[in-house]
Design an enzyme around this catalytic site. Sequence first.
Site, PDB file in Angstrom:
ATOM      1  N   THR A  15       0.872  -1.170   0.000  1.00 34.14           N
ATOM      2  CA  THR A  15       0.000   0.000   0.000  1.00 34.14           C
ATOM      3  C   THR A  15       0.904   1.213   0.000  1.00 34.14           C
ATOM      4  O   THR A  15       1.650   1.452   0.942  1.00 34.14           O
ATOM      5  CB  THR A  15      -0.922   0.013   1.227  1.00 34.14           C
ATOM      6  N   LYS A  39      -7.200   1.362  -2.967  1.00 29.15           N
ATOM      7  CA  LYS A  39      -6.804   0.926  -1.626  1.00 29.15           C
ATOM      8  C   LYS A  39      -7.002   2.034  -0.610  1.00 29.15           C
ATOM      9  O   LYS A  39      -7.385   1.784   0.544  1.00 29.15           O
ATOM     10  CB  LYS A  39      -5.345   0.458  -1.624  1.00 29.15           C
ATOM     11  N   LYS A  58       0.630   5.094   8.301  1.00 30.69           N
ATOM     12  CA  LYS A  58       1.214   5.463   7.007  1.00 30.69           C
ATOM     13  C   LYS A  58       0.143   5.547   5.921  1.00 30.69           C
ATOM     14  O   LYS A  58       0.095   6.504   5.140  1.00 30.69           O
ATOM     15  CB  LYS A  58       2.284   4.438   6.633  1.00 30.69           C
TER      16      LYS A  58
END
Length: 293
Positions: free
Chosen positions: A102, A177, A245
């Site tokens: 990701t 995502k 993150k």
Amino acid sequence: MKDSTVKHQIGFIGTGVMGRSMVKNLLNAGYSVSVYNRTKASAEELFALGAVWVDTVAELAQQSDVIITMVGYPKDVEEVYLNKEGLIPHAKPGSVLIDMTTSSPILAKKIAEQGKARRIDTLDAPVSGGDVGAKNGTLVIMVGGEEKVFHSVKPVLEAMGKNIILQGPAGAGQYTKMSNQVTIAAGMVGVCEAIAYAQKAGLDPTRVLESIAGGAAGSWSLSNLGPRMIAGNFEPGFYVKHFIKDMKIALESAQEMGLLTPGLELAKSLYERLAAEGEENSGTHALYKLYIK
């Protein structure tokens, strides 16, 4: 059963919590897999199953037809792909590079552009489903890139996932995502608050889950992570630090688009508080700990 017709030589970088299981599924599907990781010890169990260790990213790139990366942060992706000893400078023309980390949609586009200049195909293909999906080969895989490239490696992806959809050009997988992570971020807050609320009301939270998980409140997080919260099992399927993150990437993208995301901002602030309390290497469901002090 292994498929003897499989011809791709797979290179895999990043044998962490998710990556190890993904490699196992590729091996079980009959692929020859070479692996590289910063620490060889994290890949040791894969060697007995047939995986082969290589000493450098460049070496792995030179001997692989399809290369899959599953690393930690966008900075790691950039290093693995664009460093002078990385994949783009050393991969064979005609090879396919699939980043399943990701990461940043902008970085995915940059990698695609540089790959194209060297006749290397790329896909951004982040996943959802956590450690359970990785182990069972049932990951949701969100793909960005060219359609012909997607179809050429779809059998490889099918060894690791079940719901595999091409979302659009380079970067589209990462944008998808981010949509997933925005949903999970706000949803996890709700799951934690619901279970804490049930306990505070004197209810048996396990029985409460039995009632609400199958109704309108149902979600993957509620059904799969709710029981772990109740049992006090906060082992990571996905790390708090990595989720923070992801939320930072999502917020940056949202700000670029002028999109209001107060739920995401709240979730990020709660997870940063959790990390500051020493839980950055716990599973994302450890957010529950903020509610049960």
